[in-house]
Scaffold this motif. Sequence first.
Motif, PDB file in Angstrom:
ATOM      1  N   UNK A 401      63.514  -2.248  58.707  1.00 56.90           N
ATOM      2  CA  UNK A 401      62.968  -0.901  58.534  1.00 56.90           C
ATOM      3  C   UNK A 401      62.966  -0.148  59.855  1.00 56.90           C
ATOM      4  N   UNK A 402      62.557  -0.829  60.922  1.00 58.10           N
ATOM      5  CA  UNK A 402      62.597  -0.238  62.262  1.00 58.10           C
ATOM      6  C   UNK A 402      64.009   0.203  62.618  1.00 58.10           C
ATOM      7  N   UNK A 403      64.986  -0.660  62.344  1.00 53.94           N
ATOM      8  CA  UNK A 403      66.378  -0.353  62.681  1.00 53.94           C
ATOM      9  C   UNK A 403      66.874   0.878  61.930  1.00 53.94           C
ATOM     10  N   UNK A 404      66.497   0.997  60.656  1.00 54.78           N
ATOM     11  CA  UNK A 404      66.907   2.156  59.864  1.00 54.78           C
ATOM     12  C   UNK A 404      66.323   3.440  60.442  1.00 54.78           C
ATOM     13  N   UNK A 405      65.029   3.406  60.794  1.00 52.98           N
ATOM     14  CA  UNK A 405      64.391   4.589  61.370  1.00 52.98           C
ATOM     15  C   UNK A 405      65.027   4.956  62.705  1.00 52.98           C
ATOM     16  N   UNK A 406      65.351   3.961  63.525  1.00 56.81           N
ATOM     17  CA  UNK A 406      65.979   4.228  64.813  1.00 56.81           C
ATOM     18  C   UNK A 406      67.376   4.804  64.635  1.00 56.81           C
ATOM     19  N   UNK A 407      68.111   4.329  63.652  1.00 51.86           N
ATOM     20  CA  UNK A 407      69.470   4.827  63.391  1.00 51.86           C
ATOM     21  C   UNK A 407      69.452   6.323  63.078  1.00 51.86           C
ATOM     22  N   UNK A 408      68.485   6.722  62.267  1.00 51.24           N
ATOM     23  CA  UNK A 408      68.379   8.148  61.908  1.00 51.24           C
ATOM     24  C   UNK A 408      67.832   8.956  63.083  1.00 51.24           C
ATOM     25  N   UNK A 409      66.805   8.437  63.746  1.00 55.02           N
ATOM     26  CA  UNK A 409      66.163   9.182  64.832  1.00 55.02           C
ATOM     27  C   UNK A 409      67.085   9.394  66.022  1.00 55.02           C
ATOM     28  N   UNK A 410      67.973   8.439  66.275  1.00 55.90           N
ATOM     29  CA  UNK A 410      68.802   8.489  67.476  1.00 55.90           C
ATOM     30  C   UNK A 410      70.110   9.262  67.276  1.00 55.90           C
ATOM     31  N   UNK A 411      70.294   9.868  66.090  1.00 53.38           N
ATOM     32  CA  UNK A 411      71.486  10.676  65.866  1.00 53.38           C
ATOM     33  C   UNK A 411      71.530  11.826  66.870  1.00 53.38           C
ATOM     34  N   UNK A 412      72.723  12.193  67.283  1.00 58.52           N
ATOM     35  CA  UNK A 412      72.878  13.282  68.255  1.00 58.52           C
ATOM     36  C   UNK A 412      72.314  14.566  67.653  1.00 58.52           C
ATOM     37  N   UNK A 413      71.391  15.246  68.357  1.00 55.83           N
ATOM     38  CA  UNK A 413      70.815  16.476  67.780  1.00 55.83           C
ATOM     39  C   UNK A 413      71.855  17.567  67.622  1.00 55.83           C
ATOM     40  N   UNK A 414      71.690  18.358  66.591  1.00 53.98           N
ATOM     41  CA  UNK A 414      72.616  19.464  66.352  1.00 53.98           C
ATOM     42  C   UNK A 414      72.491  20.485  67.470  1.00 53.98           C
ATOM     43  N   UNK A 415      73.623  20.962  67.945  1.00 50.59           N
ATOM     44  CA  UNK A 415      73.606  21.932  69.054  1.00 50.59           C
ATOM     45  C   UNK A 415      73.422  23.344  68.520  1.00 50.59           C
TER      46      UNK A 415
END
Length: 415
Positions: A401-415
């Motif tokens: 669950x932690x890994x899934x949340x980190x995968x989404x959170x660490x996506x490159x922010x939209x410019x």
Amino acid sequence: MTSYPSPSARDDGARAGLLLAALLLVALNLRAPITSLPPVVDEVAAALALTPTGAGLLTSVPVLCFALCTPLASVLVARAGPELALGASMAGILAGTLLRSAGSVPAALAGSAVLGVAITIGNVAVPVVITRDFRRRAAAVTGAYSATMNLGSTFTTMLTVPLATAFGWQWALAGWGVLAVVALAAWVPAGRRLAARGRAQAPRGAGGARVRPPSARAELDALDPQARGAVRRLVVLLSVAFAGQAFGYYAVTAWLPEILHDRLGMSAAGAGSAAAPFQLCAVLGSFLVPAAFSRGLSARAVAALMAAMWISLPLGLLLAPGLWWLWVGLAGAAQGGNFTVIFTLVAQRSPGVAVARRSSAVVQTAGYGCAVLAPTVMGAVHEASHGWTTPLALVAGVLATMATAMWVASARPAS
């Protein structure tokens, strides 16, 4: 012709170096008082006539304070400023260390609570200083902060027993107060310089009065709705991630020696020594993350690597327990590295210092709330299942669950 930095640039670099050194001396105290107790907890319990439950309270009260007192610590940091808050944190750690060693049950419990509150203030204030004063080097400084906390834990875990043998448990525990004294001596002048610089640089309103820094609400309101939503989603995702991180860390810290003893037939002393690299390798992981960032790896790639290394411990102990030394080392490095990733994202992706402070407080409250429950839940599942297969599967599921949340959170922010 060779060019040299201007005197002002050298002075700024020297001031930043002194501030970082003082900050790391503060960090050295943010876990050491907690980890100094478990190695001598049986001796303390015997001296104070404590039951196992009472002895467990001495180690769990500080973590409970992390969960309960983080919102109040965030308010204190906002009103008093991180400079004064960190000075108060170090003074509280010194007072709590001495009080816990006074030799009575009320003093031990009260000292543990004072330590928990004081460390909570430090937990909130340090990320604020990193966001405000080291934002461009947030990954490297957060890694150094995490590594230094783990070094403090390692020192007290390894040296408290020899000190107790030589001088008794009270002096052994109280003696670690010297770390807080050194941190105070370094931080008080550094904090004064920071506060003076902040007053000099503060914007002025009509009549020359200083304008208060914007609140977290004001910083968020200044964003467009899409950016505001992105900040809030990031905080939720990092709260889930840190909850998984903290649950896994405290569950493994509490039960890994017992798991190694039961599944591999190690002696109690051997299992305790075998579990030590889980803490030691966190220092390596804390430095591995900023090194990976400096070589151009994305936050998502680093987060995925840390998650895979973390999950290798419960899965490895289930599927290939003979390679326990590999799984313990990988997970140890990952738990230090993942902490660095989470709070680097807080520092880098918050629109301002006030939002970073509030975000850090929310993330820590969620994480340490789960941390308090982790050893008890793990023990209850072990007792109910009469083995370690189900508890290890539980840890693997939490880390997934932690890994899934980190995968989404660490996506490159939209410019």
